[in-house]
Design a protein around this motif. Structure first.
Motif, short mmCIF file in Angstrom:
data_model
loop_
_atom_site.label_atom_id
_atom_site.label_comp_id
_atom_site.label_asym_id
_atom_site.label_seq_id
_atom_site.Cartn_x
_atom_site.Cartn_y
_atom_site.Cartn_z
N PRO A 156 0.82 -1.22 0.00
CA PRO A 156 0.00 0.00 0.00
C PRO A 156 0.85 1.27 0.00
CG PRO A 156 0.09 -0.94 2.20
CD PRO A 156 0.77 -1.93 1.29
N ASP A 157 0.20 2.36 -0.38
CA ASP A 157 0.84 3.66 -0.32
C ASP A 157 0.69 4.30 1.06
OD1 ASP A 157 1.44 3.98 -3.31
OD2 ASP A 157 -0.71 3.58 -3.31
N PHE A 185 -0.38 3.27 5.29
CA PHE A 185 -0.74 2.34 6.35
C PHE A 185 -1.14 3.14 7.58
CE2 PHE A 185 0.81 -0.47 9.97
CZ PHE A 185 -0.33 -1.26 9.98
N LEU A 193 7.43 -1.34 5.35
CA LEU A 193 6.49 -0.59 4.52
C LEU A 193 7.07 0.78 4.15
CD1 LEU A 193 3.07 -1.36 6.28
CD2 LEU A 193 3.90 -2.25 4.08
N LYS A 194 7.69 1.46 5.10
CA LYS A 194 8.30 2.76 4.80
C LYS A 194 9.40 2.62 3.75
CE LYS A 194 9.57 5.05 8.45
NZ LYS A 194 10.05 5.27 9.85
N CYS A 214 5.79 3.58 1.58
CA CYS A 214 4.48 3.67 2.22
C CYS A 214 4.50 4.70 3.34
CB CYS A 214 4.07 2.30 2.76
SG CYS A 214 2.48 2.25 3.59
N THR A 230 3.16 6.05 6.88
CA THR A 230 2.68 5.33 8.05
C THR A 230 2.14 6.28 9.11
OG1 THR A 230 4.90 5.30 9.03
CG2 THR A 230 4.26 3.41 7.65
N SER A 278 -4.66 2.05 0.31
CA SER A 278 -4.53 2.18 1.75
C SER A 278 -4.72 0.85 2.46
CB SER A 278 -5.55 3.20 2.30
OG SER A 278 -6.87 2.75 2.04
#
Length: 293
Positions: A79-80, A82, A163-164, A168, A170, A236
């Motif tokens: 996802p872009d 979180f 994720l970062k 993404c 956060t 998301s």
């Protein structure tokens, strides 16, 4: 097209898949393809040409329980954005319950917390009632509570930092308090924190809050605002465990219920009920060699 990724008991995988396919064979959501993902031997990908996500979710739950799963209407990707709840999601505790223990009120406060998480009580009134019970508690109890009791759930930092690393954004959004959330966010790696503020005077809690309440509507609004900043094509993912998280879970592309209460489970199109938070990386098809943290 519906796509589901599933991690379940390997011993029950074949029989569960056969049972699920039989149930859905004559429905509007038949199973067209099912195979283990090459990158990870314990993730089963299921594809259906149908559009009834609820039917697929019910079938998966009936055939594989407990399991870790993510269902989407298109190809699943990192996802872009979180956005996650904190208490009992990113950390293993309910901060207000643990703080209340320092005032000898844990059982009473925890009972109110549980009913609020189950959706039996109005969140704001339940929050104000619990905070009111803490009037007069020394502010130092917060620091002791953080040091002695509050711990991130297994995999939380790896999930957020990975994720970062994939680009993404956060955000930690909590019906709890900045006194806790700011510290937790720094430990885990969140870039933004939204939460409630305890009022403190002369080193003691007043039993009041400062400013507007962060509730279920706020959580949903934060998610929608962040998506709008990222652009209409942004994907998301949200994670939570209680009734207060439901609007946020429903508004996200990937709404994940983490060892959640029944109402939150039913609102989500993803869930974690077997593994730790890193299973979300597996379900997103992020190789373990790429994990950070």
């Amino acid at each position: 097209m519906l796509i589901a990724r599933l991690i379940a008991d390997p011993a029950a995988l074949e029989s569960g898949l056969e049972a699920m396919m039989a149930v859905l064979s004559d429905s509007d959501t038949p199973i067209a393809h099912a195979a283990m993902l090459d990158f990870c031997g314990d993730v089963l990908q299921i594809e259906s040409p149908g559009d009834d996500l609820d039917a697929l979710r019910r079938a998966i739950r009936a055939a594989f329980d407990p399991s870790d799963c993510l269902i989407a209407r298109d190809a699943i990707r990192v996802p872009d954005l979180f956005v996650s709840d904190m208490d009992s999601t990113m950390i293993g505790q309910e901060c207000i319950d643990e703080l209340a223990d320092f005032a000898g009120l844990k059982a009473k406060v925890a009972e109110i917390t549980e009913r609020a998480m189950q959706g039996e009580l109005d969140f704001e009134s339940a929050l104000r009632e619990r905070v009111g019970l803490l009037e007069g508690l020394d502010e130092s109890a917060i620091h002791r509570c953080l040091d002695e009791r509050i711990r991130p759930n297994v995999g939380a930092r790896v999930l957020v930092e990975t994720l970062k690393s994939k680009g993404c954004r956060t955000v930690l959004v909590t019906g709890g308090f900045h006194h806790f959330a700011d510290v937790v966010a720094e430990q885990i790696g969140f870039e933004r924190v939204v939460g409630n503020r305890l009022k403190v005077q002369e080193g003691k809690l007043t039993g009041k809050l400062v400013g507007a309440i962060t509730d279920s509507a706020t959580k949903k609004r934060v998610l929608e605002e962040e998506v709008a900043r990222l652009g209409e094509r942004a994907i998301s993912m949200a994670a939570g465990d209680g009734a207060n998280d439901i609007p946020m879970l429903e508004a996200s592309d990937y709404g994940v219920a983490y060892f959640a209460k029944p109402k939150a489970r039913e609102a989500a199109n993803g869930w974690v009920e077997r593994g730790d938070l890193t299973v979300l990386l597996k379900l997103l098809e992020v190789p373990e060699a790429d994990w950070v943290g």
